[in-house]
Design an enzyme around this catalytic site. Sequence first.
Site, PDB file in Angstrom:
ATOM      1  N   LYS A  55       0.829  -1.205   0.000  1.00 58.42           N
ATOM      2  CA  LYS A  55       0.000   0.000   0.000  1.00 58.42           C
ATOM      3  C   LYS A  55       0.865   1.258   0.000  1.00 58.42           C
ATOM      4  O   LYS A  55       0.660   2.183  -0.804  1.00 58.42           O
ATOM      5  CB  LYS A  55      -0.924  -0.004   1.217  1.00 58.42           C
ATOM      6  CG  LYS A  55      -1.969   1.115   1.204  1.00 58.42           C
ATOM      7  CD  LYS A  55      -2.730   1.176   2.514  1.00 58.42           C
ATOM      8  CE  LYS A  55      -3.561  -0.055   2.741  1.00 58.42           C
ATOM      9  NZ  LYS A  55      -4.758  -0.099   1.871  1.00 58.42           N
ATOM     10  N   ARG A  75      -3.628   2.926   8.473  1.00 57.68           N
ATOM     11  CA  ARG A  75      -3.890   1.639   7.831  1.00 57.68           C
ATOM     12  C   ARG A  75      -2.631   0.781   7.801  1.00 57.68           C
ATOM     13  O   ARG A  75      -1.520   1.298   7.741  1.00 57.68           O
ATOM     14  CB  ARG A  75      -4.377   1.833   6.393  1.00 57.68           C
ATOM     15  CG  ARG A  75      -5.607   2.704   6.219  1.00 57.68           C
ATOM     16  CD  ARG A  75      -5.848   2.957   4.733  1.00 57.68           C
ATOM     17  NE  ARG A  75      -6.884   3.936   4.486  1.00 57.68           N
ATOM     18  CZ  ARG A  75      -8.128   3.651   4.124  1.00 57.68           C
ATOM     19  NH1 ARG A  75      -8.497   2.378   3.988  1.00 57.68           N
ATOM     20  NH2 ARG A  75      -9.012   4.598   3.905  1.00 57.68           N
ATOM     21  N   GLY A 122      -8.165  -7.287   4.661  1.00 60.29           N
ATOM     22  CA  GLY A 122      -8.999  -7.418   5.847  1.00 60.29           C
ATOM     23  C   GLY A 122      -8.371  -8.131   7.025  1.00 60.29           C
ATOM     24  O   GLY A 122      -8.993  -8.268   8.073  1.00 60.29           O
ATOM     25  N   MET A 146      -5.620  -7.252   8.789  1.00 64.02           N
ATOM     26  CA  MET A 146      -5.067  -6.381   9.834  1.00 64.02           C
ATOM     27  C   MET A 146      -5.980  -5.182  10.023  1.00 64.02           C
ATOM     28  O   MET A 146      -7.008  -5.051   9.357  1.00 64.02           O
ATOM     29  CB  MET A 146      -3.636  -5.973   9.471  1.00 64.02           C
ATOM     30  CG  MET A 146      -2.673  -7.142   9.561  1.00 64.02           C
ATOM     31  SD  MET A 146      -0.990  -6.701   9.084  1.00 64.02           S
ATOM     32  CE  MET A 146      -1.160  -6.512   7.330  1.00 64.02           C
ATOM     33  N   ARG A 173      -3.377  -1.665  -6.176  1.00 59.53           N
ATOM     34  CA  ARG A 173      -2.557  -2.862  -6.000  1.00 59.53           C
ATOM     35  C   ARG A 173      -2.925  -3.837  -7.115  1.00 59.53           C
ATOM     36  O   ARG A 173      -4.001  -3.722  -7.721  1.00 59.53           O
ATOM     37  CB  ARG A 173      -2.790  -3.502  -4.635  1.00 59.53           C
ATOM     38  CG  ARG A 173      -4.224  -3.935  -4.379  1.00 59.53           C
ATOM     39  CD  ARG A 173      -4.445  -4.368  -2.941  1.00 59.53           C
ATOM     40  NE  ARG A 173      -5.851  -4.647  -2.664  1.00 59.53           N
ATOM     41  CZ  ARG A 173      -6.350  -4.821  -1.459  1.00 59.53           C
ATOM     42  NH1 ARG A 173      -5.560  -4.761  -0.394  1.00 59.53           N
ATOM     43  NH2 ARG A 173      -7.632  -5.072  -1.270  1.00 59.53           N
ATOM     44  N   HIS A 185     -15.977  -8.705   1.464  1.00 55.25           N
ATOM     45  CA  HIS A 185     -14.901  -9.527   2.029  1.00 55.25           C
ATOM     46  C   HIS A 185     -15.002 -10.968   1.536  1.00 55.25           C
ATOM     47  O   HIS A 185     -14.016 -11.568   1.098  1.00 55.25           O
ATOM     48  CB  HIS A 185     -14.976  -9.486   3.562  1.00 55.25           C
ATOM     49  CG  HIS A 185     -13.988 -10.380   4.244  1.00 55.25           C
ATOM     50  ND1 HIS A 185     -14.298 -11.671   4.616  1.00 55.25           N
ATOM     51  CD2 HIS A 185     -12.694 -10.185   4.584  1.00 55.25           C
ATOM     52  CE1 HIS A 185     -13.236 -12.231   5.177  1.00 55.25           C
ATOM     53  NE2 HIS A 185     -12.256 -11.354   5.170  1.00 55.25           N
ATOM     54  N   SER A 194      16.299 -41.530 -12.095  1.00 52.03           N
ATOM     55  CA  SER A 194      15.076 -40.852 -11.678  1.00 52.03           C
ATOM     56  C   SER A 194      15.163 -40.677 -10.168  1.00 52.03           C
ATOM     57  O   SER A 194      15.347 -41.654  -9.439  1.00 52.03           O
ATOM     58  CB  SER A 194      13.842 -41.674 -12.048  1.00 52.03           C
ATOM     59  OG  SER A 194      12.667 -41.002 -11.645  1.00 52.03           O
ATOM     60  N   CYS A 252      10.623 -38.025  -9.856  1.00 48.54           N
ATOM     61  CA  CYS A 252       9.285 -38.610  -9.964  1.00 48.54           C
ATOM     62  C   CYS A 252       8.567 -38.617  -8.621  1.00 48.54           C
ATOM     63  O   CYS A 252       7.546 -39.283  -8.467  1.00 48.54           O
ATOM     64  CB  CYS A 252       9.364 -40.029 -10.521  1.00 48.54           C
ATOM     65  SG  CYS A 252      10.313 -41.169  -9.500  1.00 48.54           S
ATOM     66  N   TYR A 293      13.670 -33.644 -16.880  1.00 45.70           N
ATOM     67  CA  TYR A 293      12.214 -33.684 -16.787  1.00 45.70           C
ATOM     68  C   TYR A 293      11.778 -33.782 -15.333  1.00 45.70           C
ATOM     69  O   TYR A 293      12.571 -34.100 -14.434  1.00 45.70           O
ATOM     70  CB  TYR A 293      11.653 -34.878 -17.576  1.00 45.70           C
ATOM     71  CG  TYR A 293      11.950 -36.234 -16.977  1.00 45.70           C
ATOM     72  CD1 TYR A 293      11.123 -36.812 -16.007  1.00 45.70           C
ATOM     73  CD2 TYR A 293      13.077 -36.965 -17.383  1.00 45.70           C
ATOM     74  CE1 TYR A 293      11.403 -38.051 -15.463  1.00 45.70           C
ATOM     75  CE2 TYR A 293      13.361 -38.204 -16.849  1.00 45.70           C
ATOM     76  CZ  TYR A 293      12.525 -38.743 -15.886  1.00 45.70           C
ATOM     77  OH  TYR A 293      12.804 -39.972 -15.334  1.00 45.70           O
TER      78      TYR A 293
END
Length: 909
Positions: free
Chosen positions: A26, A96, A105, A107, A352, A468, A777, A844, A864
């Site tokens: 903020k 704030r 919401g 804090m 934001r 909210h 693997s 894997c 992979y």
Amino acid sequence: MAKWVYNFGDGKADGRAEMKNLLGGKGANLAEMASIGLPVPPGFTLTTEVCTHFYKNDCNYPKELTQQVEEALTLVQQRTGRVFGDSSNPLLVSVRSGARASMPGMMDTVLNLGLNDQTVEALAKKSGDRRFAFDSYRRFVQMYSDVVLGIEINHFEKHLDRAKEKRGVKQDCELLAEDLEKLVKSYKAVVQLELGEEFPEDPKAQLWGAIGAVFNSWMNQRAKTYRQLHDIPEWWGTAVNVQAMVFGNMGNDCATGVAFTRDPSTGTNEFYGEFLVNAQGEDVVAGIRTPQELTIKARKSHGSDLPSLEEVMPNIFKELLSVRSQLENHYKDMQDIEFTIQQGKLYMLQTRNGKRTAPAALQIAVDMAKEGLISKSQALMSLKPDLIDQLLHPTLDPKAKKEVIAKGLPASPGAAGGKVVFSADEAVRRSKDGDKVILVRIETSPDDIHGLHAAEGVLTTRGGMTSHAAVVARGMGRPCVAGAGGITVDYAAAKLTVGSVTVTEGQILTIDGSTGEVMVGEVPTVPPQLSGSFGIIMEWADEVRDMKVRANAETPADARQAKEFGAEGIGLVRTEHMFFDGQRIVAMRQMILATDENDRRQALEKLLVMQREDIIELFKIMDGMPVTVRLLDPPLHEFIPHTEAEMASVAKAAGVPLDRVRRRAAELQEANPMLGHRGCRLAITYPEICEMQARAIFEAAAEVGRSSKKQPVAEVMVPLVATTEELKLLKGVIEKTADAVKKEQGITFTYKVGTMIELPRAALQAGKLAEMAEFFSFGTNDLTQTTYGLSRDDAGSFLPEYKAKGIVEQDPFVSLDPDGVGELITMAVQRGRSTRPDMKMGICGEHGGDPASIEVCERIGLDYVSCSPFRVPVARLAAAQSALKTQGEKAKQSSTKATKPRVQNFGPW
């Protein structure tokens, strides 16, 4: 002197957007908006470092902070022409929170700070509106008492409800000035009664009380829960923003609103939001009044009779459209903005990056790239891979019958059904018992965060698209229907009613967050249809990623699903999973209960037919892509039940005496099965098992090879190898079997023999193992267990405490440990490729679908990852992002020095 406070306002700012770690999201964005010329009320930010200092020093502030706050407050006074605490021209401020990651919401906030019995009179005189002044005052007393003094809000709501009842009105805004003056006195009396002291009149004391409350709110329970759910570290701390108040509740030429520069539910390029005339910011999200739409189009589509901002204040609307465009072009992302209109002038209070649903995230990324606002690479990097998961859940079957009892706003898309609960705690309790639940509330608050997480979906009777419940549900990927005003909720009776329909707690309800419909009973669902922007993003991801993505699959259904999601082969066939059903488990148990090799081979002949057919299907589905088949891994006792009744059933099915089953079950019991007689050790003890499985693989390869244009790629994987001797012995069995099948079938086929690296010793001996193994693997589940000395099944009881105390940042069974397990893998890769340079390597374990783990694999240089079918799209995107990060780092390094090798060299050891 350390700088603890940063100023912004009048087109100037000490900070910028990239300083969000220090100023919070903020504060950094307020500074940025001020810098680019947007109308931002002046103020200042206490940095996140103040929060860190606060908690490290027994809740004490840095010694320089008081002076720096005084100086910053003086600058705000100069910029506004008002004086804090002045009895004739008072400056009022908001206080704030603002962490670096958005925590909506979670804090605390205090508005209208600086009001007291003297300044409220000055505000009334200056504004010419006594009602407005005392409405602001009663809001401040209530909010400050709740947030700072810790007095429960229901003490004040009772007085407010009584005042409205006495006046004969339903809305707060219908109360007269005299009613509000009386309310202020009543509220102060509540403070005196609850605390035994008067409400603080000194504005400076109010300011420091509010600052302390915001810092303290960083450690409240709902903030802690939110941080745990979203992996936000505690040490980040929050900033505090002190800003000059602007008022949306001074009359009908004032308003307040929340907007998104694009639709956060669908991603369409349409201005989206709500506002209220003559209101303050919390009124929009609280659901106390029905909000109005921003645009005429939205008003008509939602069937609202209330005029839109475009109609009520057309000039302000045009200015807001210009701000929308300016913010998107500047931030290169969809923005969530808060604004206030005071006496016909627009002020921006926040911007934001907006939270959005998974479909919206993909749509926005694709659209912005096509619009030329961002590149394809930026589009890929803007997405969180786990968002893809939210696309892979069912929606309502359009052909299904449904009994719609109510309709609200489609606040967060997707569908869910479950047992109705009316409290967050009950949602958590029933969820732990295995029930799917729908949380039904009149309106949600930040205190409901744990229930929102536990529920399948959320239904509220109040609130709008930016309430909210809507914002939090969208962020969590939960369906949400908000503002279903036709429903009456009775918490005491644990029921909801709609006309003549009553639904009590525990009954089934279904909600559709895409349409806003609420239905009685469970409505069938259908799998998601993945196309459009999803397909485009996957295509772009495949263009840039280096690592292949395979799937862990052993059933035809899983293999088909994996292929549909873009898997490039099967990285793990867990053959033991093929033996647990129907007649297969009977044959498997006959093999285990056999008293000699001959009996075992007779049972294995039955299993051979079944296993061969399964592997034929997998080869056909994969159509020339690699299929890695792991030989039998778990200990044999897992196939034998342990209760008397179950053992009797096994004896009957297998045609053997019960005593033999009892005896064999006792023989197979182990003190530590994870490190016991399993994996390659079984195959060495019973080579006929290895022989049967190899034969099933090779006969399947021969059969498919005859009829398919693309030859099957068979990879035989030996599990839990610790020594070269183990691998050498079993590779001999496999090769001998392959030669026999080729001779019998009169056909040739290609195959590879490799091993799983699951033990630290195997990683250390990787160079020698690579002399025989043609691929590695990494079984990261077992490798993590044996590296940490932890049992994955037992660690859940204490690992949360480890995370809470900062011993580990992540559960190592969820995200690959880069420093320990990752270093062993790196070492094995380097040593294996020093022996066999072109050796293919992958993982894997469950980590194969975790984005953070995939980034570690990219850095190590694996070829992979393999994961569950439904994680394949997540892995494809994560692999692309990892490749882009690596490319960026290499480009950065090449500008200053030669690029480092991709694989770190640890030798000699």
